[in-house]
Design an enzyme around this catalytic site. Structure first.
Site, PDB file in Angstrom:
ATOM      1  N   ASP C  48      -4.825 -11.469   0.633  1.00 20.72           N
ATOM      2  CA  ASP C  48      -6.147 -11.546   0.499  1.00 20.72           C
ATOM      3  C   ASP C  48      -6.285 -11.402  -1.101  1.00 20.72           C
ATOM      4  O   ASP C  48      -7.634 -11.187  -1.490  1.00 20.72           O
ATOM      5  CB  ASP C  48      -6.792 -10.256   1.145  1.00 20.72           C
ATOM      6  CG  ASP C  48      -5.800  -9.138   0.766  1.00 20.72           C
ATOM      7  OD1 ASP C  48      -4.925  -8.983   0.339  1.00 20.72           O
ATOM      8  OD2 ASP C  48      -6.714  -7.964   1.145  1.00 20.72           O
ATOM      9  N   HIS C  53      -8.422 -10.136  -6.346  1.00 19.10           N
ATOM     10  CA  HIS C  53      -7.982 -10.146  -7.606  1.00 19.10           C
ATOM     11  C   HIS C  53      -8.439 -11.646  -8.371  1.00 19.10           C
ATOM     12  O   HIS C  53      -8.430 -11.735  -9.522  1.00 19.10           O
ATOM     13  CB  HIS C  53      -6.538  -9.897  -7.894  1.00 19.10           C
ATOM     14  CG  HIS C  53      -6.134  -8.679  -7.539  1.00 19.10           C
ATOM     15  ND1 HIS C  53      -4.866  -8.488  -6.786  1.00 19.10           N
ATOM     16  CD2 HIS C  53      -6.834  -7.560  -6.768  1.00 19.10           C
ATOM     17  CE1 HIS C  53      -4.761  -7.268  -6.139  1.00 19.10           C
ATOM     18  NE2 HIS C  53      -5.854  -6.373  -6.184  1.00 19.10           N
ATOM     19  N   ASP C  57      -3.351 -13.603  -9.449  1.00 14.31           N
ATOM     20  CA  ASP C  57      -1.898 -12.975  -9.042  1.00 14.31           C
ATOM     21  C   ASP C  57      -0.949 -14.037  -8.642  1.00 14.31           C
ATOM     22  O   ASP C  57       0.348 -13.891  -8.428  1.00 14.31           O
ATOM     23  CB  ASP C  57      -2.440 -12.229  -7.785  1.00 14.31           C
ATOM     24  CG  ASP C  57      -2.797 -10.865  -7.942  1.00 14.31           C
ATOM     25  OD1 ASP C  57      -3.001 -10.645  -9.022  1.00 14.31           O
ATOM     26  OD2 ASP C  57      -3.073 -10.178  -6.898  1.00 14.31           O
ATOM     27  N   TYR C 174      -9.390   3.116   1.065  1.00 12.88           N
ATOM     28  CA  TYR C 174      -9.319   3.364  -0.572  1.00 12.88           C
ATOM     29  C   TYR C 174     -10.077   4.077  -1.270  1.00 12.88           C
ATOM     30  O   TYR C 174     -11.409   3.631  -1.115  1.00 12.88           O
ATOM     31  CB  TYR C 174      -9.441   1.798  -0.996  1.00 12.88           C
ATOM     32  CG  TYR C 174      -8.213   0.818  -0.849  1.00 12.88           C
ATOM     33  CD1 TYR C 174      -6.909   1.046  -0.139  1.00 12.88           C
ATOM     34  CD2 TYR C 174      -8.306  -0.629  -1.319  1.00 12.88           C
ATOM     35  CE1 TYR C 174      -5.936   0.356  -0.040  1.00 12.88           C
ATOM     36  CE2 TYR C 174      -7.396  -1.366  -0.897  1.00 12.88           C
ATOM     37  CZ  TYR C 174      -6.167  -1.130  -0.448  1.00 12.88           C
ATOM     38  OH  TYR C 174      -5.101  -1.897  -0.346  1.00 12.88           O
ATOM     39  N   LYS C 208      -3.983   1.434   6.223  1.00 15.48           N
ATOM     40  CA  LYS C 208      -3.259   1.249   5.102  1.00 15.48           C
ATOM     41  C   LYS C 208      -3.605   2.280   3.778  1.00 15.48           C
ATOM     42  O   LYS C 208      -4.789   2.363   3.477  1.00 15.48           O
ATOM     43  CB  LYS C 208      -3.643  -0.172   4.614  1.00 15.48           C
ATOM     44  CG  LYS C 208      -2.494  -0.985   3.617  1.00 15.48           C
ATOM     45  CD  LYS C 208      -3.075  -0.814   2.262  1.00 15.48           C
ATOM     46  CE  LYS C 208      -2.257  -1.524   1.302  1.00 15.48           C
ATOM     47  NZ  LYS C 208      -2.474  -1.155  -0.089  1.00 15.48           N
ATOM     48  N   GLY C 253       1.653  -2.349  -3.989  1.00 13.91           N
ATOM     49  CA  GLY C 253       0.956  -2.416  -5.193  1.00 13.91           C
ATOM     50  C   GLY C 253       1.716  -3.503  -6.051  1.00 13.91           C
ATOM     51  O   GLY C 253       2.126  -4.499  -5.479  1.00 13.91           O
ATOM     52  N   ARG C 280       2.445  -8.791  -3.273  1.00 15.94           N
ATOM     53  CA  ARG C 280       2.894  -9.175  -4.525  1.00 15.94           C
ATOM     54  C   ARG C 280       4.460  -8.987  -4.763  1.00 15.94           C
ATOM     55  O   ARG C 280       5.082  -9.890  -5.346  1.00 15.94           O
ATOM     56  CB  ARG C 280       2.116  -8.656  -5.518  1.00 15.94           C
ATOM     57  CG  ARG C 280       0.895  -9.239  -5.610  1.00 15.94           C
ATOM     58  CD  ARG C 280      -0.136  -8.580  -6.801  1.00 15.94           C
ATOM     59  NE  ARG C 280      -0.699  -7.467  -6.104  1.00 15.94           N
ATOM     60  CZ  ARG C 280      -1.359  -6.422  -6.585  1.00 15.94           C
ATOM     61  NH1 ARG C 280      -1.469  -6.337  -7.994  1.00 15.94           N
ATOM     62  NH2 ARG C 280      -1.678  -5.326  -5.882  1.00 15.94           N
TER      63      ARG C 280
END
Lengths: 306, 306, 306, 306, 306
Positions: C48, C53, C57, C174, C208, C253, C280
């Site tokens: 996502d 971002h 990425d 978050y 999460k 992260g 990532r």
């Protein structure tokens, strides 16, 4: 660019040539050909000032505070339509039902808070118009207002309902708000021209405009508009042209002298307006004077068959 | 990281290889293979400037203010589609119905208020597009605007309706607003690249992009974007690549010289664009010149079958 | 108060012991026991970032810009689930349908405007997830944002739809926004601990979380949190404990070294996490390295049956 | 005006004397007469602090972080009701279903953003309460908040649903926000008295209040409230009286000494409260102490049959 | 303009002469002719101060805090109607059902936040009024408030529901907000006159107004209003006239001396008011005094048959 300063010309939209659903066609025919002069011109009498300005507009002629005053003027003077909000229609129209078509205003606002972020609020629905036997609805769009997102969204829903019910849509297309003031003001050629085109693209059948005026703020308009040479007539012609296949009504605004009013009326009809919407210039007079003035205006309209 | 600065390459999406519901497949086939060059390229003629910029865009070529001008150009020139709002479609399309596909723009805004918190407002629905016989809808998304929450929410509902009715979704994916300006501006490589990917992930079938431009504000972009070495061609290639399986249309923007326009068109087609959407660069010319230019563009497109 | 600083311990939630409607039970069983290691652990691959971002990425590993890259990694590596938005699922999943469960992300935002008043926007519905054959939906909640009123309201409606359709609900919980920054920041023990409990009470099946981090701003946390002595392990243990019967996934992260990643993964699994969500850290590598790393992670997960 | 400073007296509302639909009557009977002391008093155990304050409230007694702790206390201690959000009810209530009535909290907020414009967000619906077999819903109203328009609007819809489904409505009526602080603060006699009356007029069956407290800011209250002479007892009596036929529950607030708690409980019951809602004062203790304290409180309640 | 300063005269609206749906006619007949004096006048007892001002209004006469006090006064004194919110109606009206008509207030607000952007919040619906056997609903419109857009929109929907269910609509038409203060204040002749006309055009059957007052801020009114010469009587006459076919009720406001009250009542009835709505001036007295005063008022009303 010399072409840019030539005043555009065009023919007035003719009902038969427009692509409209049957319900709109029937109702527009009633307004344009079965009332008023009956030649496809439109003379409307608005009585929404009680919401837009408050009763202050009735002070110069106190009898006009009674809505019967306007209805009698509209019926006796033979107007094509009277325009008002639901609260007046339901209480005063019974006596005049069927004698003069109704344009039901379906949004409105007071002029008490600042107009910087102007938006007009729903006062009725298209269904209300159907129920009342109205022949059109009137929606006020504040072109360029910071709240344009809500305004355009609302107009879209109204436009859909009009399509569904066959109800003609008259858009009072008024430049308004802080951003408009920063680009030349609400009556600038730039602003009114934009308002005309915008309402047309959003689906207006008829657009109510003010004639553009020159002002000190014209230097804030986009350069291309500053480059245009224009006068009252060519300014009016330009915005009529920008309204394309939407018919245009011009207003009289605050009360002016009779000769000025006639001059203006003559000019705008010559450049392609379909009609006039005169409120204060009519009902801020004694009834006999208002009827006399109405007669003069209708004689003018008679010379402009569609 | 050297890989980061290599221009990505990719093949243009082919309709047959995309995973789409039948209705979208039928309508896209009509646009891509039954009109225009007919080889899977797309040349679109937009006429939404009357809402987005106002009639100012017609000043350089007054006849273009009449929507018939664009429709005639689209039909005679053999465009794949014309893109406009409901108000124009319903009044002018009858004569050209079926001759050129319609992309119904379903949101729009004036450029009068500041773009700091830009959002485009609904002017029609996907159902309107179905009713009008349109072959796609056009939705403008202001990527990165502070009002993105409403914008993405609206797009989500439009996307769902498109899925339901089999209506192709063209997203005008435009970086816009104060936050974008603070990170390099609306035409920066960073912004356009983000806009391409975002629209793809949100479900666009076709994405309308501007080719990225270098500017003084590039130093405000994230470092990784500053590190990329790119030129017009590789910039265009990058954003086409970021749009992945969404087809990309590039616009012409304001009017430029013919050779510049041809160069740009050639370049973007070579890097994988599916087509072009040229408005002012076409209809701000006399009709014969516009048709001639259209012919040149179509000759170019003919060299780029899908 | 000495008890306050003892790291809490708990058992990981077991699917059989949870009180869930049948549809959620079936779908969670599919994710937890029919894919991945198959022992009740969960390794998810998120994609996502293109929305959150932007394509930035993908710059470190350009092939990863093609969603097939992640799907191939997910299928070949044997992940429990892949998490992405509708636009990617509908265009790339056909080839891999049924081979790896889908967690459909149903809201998202760009990171272009400030996060001061963060809120994530709907990109799909729970019904979309049903239609796509997804096994869960993912909702991002910005804990403590000034716009929490809208966020919690939206989550409530999503939670209801999940209950109705038997769709497991994964909450990306978050801490975010100006108020969070003023109380220690988004990764503070206080903030993450609050986020874990909040998501649990609002009905998350899986949460999460990021592992809490110490920072200079810890002195802005409420005193009771400043009084807690903790390290990476006990911090993770605490927030896992606060999530109670909601399963916890920890993220990786931005990309870190392999040994750091393995250490972190080992630690969080030991304190009761149900699994890991590594994006990532996986797909910003060449495919062979990503598969090798995936293998190492799965060997670790194999040691942690539910 | 001497009458103004006399403490009002009144009888506690009796269920039989209230005008209520059958469903509310059945459910209130279950809470008031089939659980707890069974004499029409009400002792409730709230466990919504995980949302309202975060897990910080469990730090003094870590076992209390497990909702089973509160449910065991509620069942074993014989409470009239437990109050929590949906996420806890659905995961922990199965084991205790039917053993202690549920008051489902249907809105909540974190205390992370400022309370200046406080509003509580929907976390469940009245239908959820029906589905869970709850015997009441709890709604938090922030009296005097600048966002009161939304708050009262939401409460109105909840109230209607409660009427429809026969679900008793408990209103946590909390003065809150910048305007309240400017007029004496959230615990002032003025504020709590207003909160009591407001919730009653808006249709609360039961109102949860805090006992008013004197403070430095009392001089900001309206003069008539400054003129009242009052103490803890007469302040409590006044607000109970202002709640009229709505039953009143008083909270314990943050943890205080046992004797203070008993004194306060005795006082409020004597002035007409229907019951008590003690959270942190109960579950921030080891279980045996909590049960012992519960026993003392229930002995007190036994002396106050309705 | 001399006409502008002449006090307008008019006849009071007669029920038989109004154009109303049957349901409204039945209910208004019940209020106007089957209760109170029974001659078409209207004496209403409001008890919405608990929401609008808080229990502070009961301090001067504590027994009035019990709604039974007002209902007994209304029944024994023979009022035409009692006006209150849902929470009071459902708990206290059973005993008096059918003995005095109910005007259900369907919106309200506290006076705690600033009135700069005043708006009143829904507390009930028109359907609630039908369910309770009410004979009218009461809606508070804050004329000129910056939030007028929402307010007028809400009133429009209420007005439609009233039309559908045949429920008379009483509008408390109150000038309020920062913009009103800048143009002379809420009680200025300009503001009240505008409020009267606005409510009429929006569809009010009955309008509750305050009598205009002169003040230091009159110089901020539009010039035409500054030019009007007026006193208490002609001011009241003017606003009654502006309400046209909507009946007007005047309030008493805060408590004043008996002779002042009688004088004011006499004056407003003479200029065409339909009735009076006296709350604090009635129930802030011992019952015997309130009944005596009620008797005097009714003797006055008896002299003013419709």
């Amino acid at each position: 660019m010399s072409t840019a300063t030539e005043a555009p010309t065009r023919n007035r939209p003719k009902l038969d040539e427009l692509d409209l659903p049957l319900g709109k066609r029937v109702r527009l025919h009633r307004i344009l050909y079965e009332h008023g002069v009956g030649n496809g011109t439109l003379l409307a009498l608005p009585i929404d000032q009680g919401i837009e300005h408050g009763p202050i507009d009735f002070l110069p002629n106190p009898p006009a505070a009674a809505p019967d005053y306007q209805w009698e003027l509209a019926v006796e003077g033979g107007y094509n339509a009277i325009a008002c909000h639901w609260g007046l229609a339901r209480q005063y129209m019974k006596k005049y039902a069927g004698k003069v078509p109704l344009i039901l205003k379906i949004n409105g606002k007071t002029n008490i808070p600042s107009d910087d972020e102007a938006i007009s609020s729903p006062t009725a629905t298209v269904q209300d118009a159907v129920s009342l036997g109205a022949d059109a609805v009137g929606y006020t769009l504040y072109v360029g207002s910071p709240r344009q997102d809500e305004d355009i969204s609302r107009l879209q829903r109204v436009r859909e309902a009009c399509e569904l019910w066959g109800m003609p849509l008259v858009v009072w297309s008024y430049p308004r708000g802080a951003a408009i003031e920063a680009k030349g003001g609400r009556d600038s050629l730039y602003a009114v021209d934009y308002a005309a085109r915008l309402a047309h693209e959003l689906g207006a059948d008829i657009i109510k405009l003010n004639v553009p005026k020159k002002s000190d703020k014209d230097s804030k308009m986009p350069q291309k508009y500053q480059d245009i040479e224009w006068d009252y007539e060519s300014g009016a012609a330009r915005v009529v042209s920008s309204a394309r296949k939407s018919m245009v009504l011009f207003s009289g605004g605050s009360k002016i002298s009779d000769e000025d009013l006639m001059d203006k009326a003559r000019t705008v009809m010559e450049v392609g307006a379909t009609g006039l919407i005169f409120g204060r210039n009519m009902w801020q007079r004694p009834m006999d004077e208002a009827l006399a003035m109405t007669k003069r205006i209708k004689e003018l309209l008679a010379k402009h068959p569609a």
